[in-house]
Design an enzyme around this catalytic site. Structure first.
Site, PDB file in Angstrom:
ATOM      1  N   CYS A   1      -8.465   2.070  -5.465  1.00 43.65           N
ATOM      2  CA  CYS A   1      -7.089   1.817  -5.028  1.00 43.65           C
ATOM      3  C   CYS A   1      -7.014   1.121  -3.675  1.00 43.65           C
ATOM      4  O   CYS A   1      -6.020   0.468  -3.365  1.00 43.65           O
ATOM      5  CB  CYS A   1      -6.313   3.131  -4.974  1.00 43.65           C
ATOM      6  N   ALA A   2      -8.045   1.244  -2.864  1.00 40.77           N
ATOM      7  CA  ALA A   2      -8.036   0.605  -1.543  1.00 40.77           C
ATOM      8  C   ALA A   2      -8.358  -0.886  -1.616  1.00 40.77           C
ATOM      9  O   ALA A   2      -8.186  -1.612  -0.629  1.00 40.77           O
ATOM     10  CB  ALA A   2      -9.029   1.290  -0.608  1.00 40.77           C
TER      11      ALA A   2
END
Length: 357
Positions: free
Chosen positions: A139-140
């Site tokens: 997700c980063a």
């Protein structure tokens, strides 16, 4: 400094409502009625109405090998990444042969050569275009991709870069995984593909810029040691099993908050100075924790909530969907924004942007 010129998306063809996902889960998993009653509120409380998938719902009713999943990933990643790139460049006068760096970010499938080489073969990139495939950022990855391109354009201020984020989360779904983390992942994740065009501050294309655009001013990366079990993949014979700790919202109120306050102190900005938070919406609990930990007004996170509602969590691509909406906002010169995302590691990425000509 990097200037964010445009954002494009490749929207998967199958849309499914959260209500329908909940029905499918009851059909697919052989839980007792008591367990079902305990788990299903996760779907109702996720703040997701619908999301898009690359496969029809019937696909989830059968078992699939890792080979089949990855073959589909390879095919569909190319298809939808091309759509996102075309959509991104159509909004500008820049052509494929004018791109100097191609970055491809993904965590939901594997390919060697990396997918960016296949994209090069489908579009008229120059043969000497530089490539930067980034895998495993989860997700980063949307925010980290922007930071890495920013660094490259600082060193090459006359050049241009195309950042592609491609996450096909649906293909990782495991029917045989009855752990709670898999249920939470099923309640949250959708498929999303995005492309972002960035130009350096000395780019000749900057002269064509006749509107306010966000410029990346600075960024900060943070990884908490000994936290690799917070989120990620467990690789099994059938593919990827989701690792998703219940401690993530609490980590927002500690790690993310401390990282954000430290970053803002260094940059000498206050929460009140930020017009919008271009935040990756990991889930409703994560967004609520962000608001509460720093007393952020909901208006500043409105597009993160809207994207979560319309698309679900699309891993790294999600923050680019949020960025796309902020690009359409009526911003004034000097308005500031914060791009932020959390991911495996456990990691936090924060970027300061400012709108200007």
């Amino acid at each position: 400094m990097a200037i964010i010129r445009s954002v494009g998306t490749g929207i998967p063809k199958y849309e499914i409502s959260q209500t329908r996902v909940k029905d499918l889960v009851q059909h697919i998993f052989s839980y007792s009625e008591r367990v079902i009653e305990r788990l299903l509120p996760v779907f109702d409380n996720a703040a997701i109405k619908h999301r898009q998938l690359v496969v029809p719902e019937e696909w989830f009713l059968s078992e699939h090998s890792f080979e089949e999943r990855n073959r589909l990933y390879h095919q569909l990643a190319i298809q939808y990444s091309l759509e996102a790139m075309d959509h991104c460049l159509e909004q500008t006068t820049i052509n494929y042969d004018e791109i100097d760096m191609l970055v491809f970010v993904s965590s939901t499938g594997v390919s060697t050569p990396s997918i960016d080489t296949f994209l090069m073969n489908k579009r008229p990139f120059r043969r000497n275009v530089e490539r930067m495939p980034l895998w495993g950022l989860g997700c980063a990855g949307g925010a980290i991709g922007l930071s890495r391109v920013h660094n490259w354009l600082k060193a090459n201020p006359e050049k241009t870069a195309l950042l592609v984020n491609c996450e096909i989360c649906s293909l990782t779904f495991q029917r045989g995984d009855h752990k709670k983390s898999n249920i939470i992942g099923t309640a949250l994740f959708g498929d999303g593909i995005s492309a972002v065009l960035l130009i350096g501050e000395k780019s000749k294309y900057r002269e064509e810029q006749n509107k306010l655009l966000p410029m990346i001013k600075s960024y900060s990366s943070y990884t908490k040691k000994d936290s690799t079990d917070v989120m990620g993949w467990g690789v099994v014979n059938s593919g990827f099993e989701v690792v998703f700790s219940k401690s993530i919202p609490a980590l927002v109120e500690t790690i993310w908050k401390d990282h954000m306050l430290s970053f803002m102190e260094v940059e000498q900005v206050e929460i009140e100075d930020i017009k919008g938070f271009i935040a990756h919406p990991g889930g409703k609990k994560v967004l609520d924790a962000m608001k509460q930990s720093l007393h952020i007004h909901p208006e500043k996170l409105k597009y993160s909530e809207k994207v979560l509602n319309d698309h679900g969590n699309m891993s790294s691509a999600t923050v680019q969907y949020v960025l796309q909406r902020w690009l359409k906002e009526d911003m004034k010169s000097g308005d500031k924004g914060i791009v932020c995302a959390l991911g495996p590691g456990f990691s936090s990425e924060i970027i300061l942007v400012e709108w200007d000509k």
